[in-house]
Scaffold this active site. Sequence first.
Site, PDB file in Angstrom:
ATOM      1  N   HIS A 118       8.544 -40.885 -12.906  1.00  0.00           N
ATOM      2  CA  HIS A 118       7.591 -41.815 -12.292  1.00  0.00           C
ATOM      3  C   HIS A 118       6.213 -41.655 -12.945  1.00  0.00           C
ATOM      4  CE1 HIS A 118       5.602 -43.915  -8.810  1.00  0.00           C
ATOM      5  NE2 HIS A 118       4.590 -43.174  -9.253  1.00  0.00           N
ATOM      6  N   GLU A 119       5.748 -40.414 -13.047  1.00  0.00           N
ATOM      7  CA  GLU A 119       4.401 -40.188 -13.608  1.00  0.00           C
ATOM      8  C   GLU A 119       4.319 -40.648 -15.062  1.00  0.00           C
ATOM      9  OE1 GLU A 119       2.019 -39.667 -11.677  1.00  0.00           O
ATOM     10  OE2 GLU A 119       3.300 -39.182  -9.971  1.00  0.00           O
ATOM     11  N   HIS A 177       3.371 -44.127 -15.472  1.00  0.00           N
ATOM     12  CA  HIS A 177       1.913 -44.343 -15.501  1.00  0.00           C
ATOM     13  C   HIS A 177       1.356 -43.972 -16.874  1.00  0.00           C
ATOM     14  CE1 HIS A 177       1.730 -45.203 -11.282  1.00  0.00           C
ATOM     15  NE2 HIS A 177       2.008 -43.977 -10.880  1.00  0.00           N
ATOM     16  N   HIS A 183       1.903 -49.115  -9.975  1.00  0.00           N
ATOM     17  CA  HIS A 183       2.926 -49.001  -8.936  1.00  0.00           C
ATOM     18  C   HIS A 183       3.630 -50.334  -8.705  1.00  0.00           C
ATOM     19  CE1 HIS A 183       1.222 -45.105  -7.132  1.00  0.00           C
ATOM     20  NE2 HIS A 183       2.271 -44.862  -7.880  1.00  0.00           N
TER      21      HIS A 183
END
Lengths: 81, 370
Positions: B118-119, B122, B128
Amino acid sequence: PVSKITEEDDIFAEVYLKKFFNLTEEKGPSARRGISPMSKKLSEMQKFFGLRITGTLDADTLEVMKKPRCGVPDEKVARFS
Amino acid sequence: TFGNNLKWNKKSLTYRIVNYTPDMPRAQVDDSISRAFQVWARVTQLTFRRLNSGTADIMISFGRRAHGDYYPFDGPGNTLAHAFAPSSGIGGDAHFDDDENFTFQSSRGFVLFLVAAHEFGHSLGLAHSNVPGALMYPLYSYRNPDTFVLPQDDVRGIQSLYGRNREDPMIDEPKPPITPDICDSSLELDAVTTMQGEMFFFKDGYVWHNNSQSNTPQKSLITSFWPGAPTSIDAAYENPMTDRVFFFKGSKVWAFSGNKAVQGYPKSLSEFGLPRFLRKIDAALHDAQTGKTFLFILGGRYYLTYDENRKTVESFSWVSQTFNGMSNKVTAAVQSRGSTFIYSGDYMYMYDLGSGRLLRVLKNTYLLGC
């Protein structure tokens, strides 16, 4: 039973919205008219997570706020560069 | 995406693991991080190379509270990690809150591979997602890292920035899961149950729930409601007397009290007290009046009644014998507010269980409020 929202929950929600939805402090008397920034940000948060949009802090909203999450703000304008 | 075409202007990126969490052996951290990058590399032309010293594009570190970037962590729970959008300096860097308990694959803790993947989204330029089930959804939910497939929403996002992987156009890849549209009445539900006054509708890895607070069904991952629960379940029912909800998949049964797994489960169907010949349960409902559980079996054309307290089967019948007009196989079943709903494909049959009288035939989306 209806869950009670405590003062502590209100503070938690305010910190959450400041952190993730760019809630800013109210400035001056004009800011007190109309929909409060807190209510506006709560609505934004509720819309993002597909919750019922009430603009008020309820048990469902609080539950989502307390779930483990990524620390990057959800507010679209937040930039991390 | 973050907008403004915020992305790396190169396809070959470097990363460095600056320090390690004490929660896991170093080799497991290395492996989790490497696999998290591969999630994104597999669907784009991006490549990731590890550096052991110097400055990499993506610097990875574990820290507690204030850790030098003006975005302090908050102790156990809540914020697990954060990462910075692509740019020089701190841009792309990913920080993990070491007040959390990171794990290799256990649901008792936060799976580092999932948090890191997930990170790194980014780090590569993804913001998101508001699609529950997407990797870039901001809330953590457990899923099995061994069977993880990048959801469609994330694939679309990353490919809008970096294009597709031309060498591996996903022909041989398993198709990323497409979120089912629960309001599509042609969708055959896997199972339906109540839990603590709410109704839950299951399809694949997702669960939709209705409650008085919401007008539309709320979608979640099954595993975010019930960590460790199976996906694509066969049947489910709630016993309100014991405050337990049971999930059936294949020859196993799982039990949860609220969101917590009940000790001793999953059990085999025979350990649960069911006949050894049973390979699966097609649908289940608990009758509040008699306290008996109806388990639909053998292709949903037969059912047995089961006494949970005595762990014994009490009767065995054809579905059509008890439920007038039900000639098709039962695919899901639930009892709510005194009415019994039997699902069969696109339709839902509403019965008075006492008399077996068919009250109404409805589209299977009726209880969803679509």
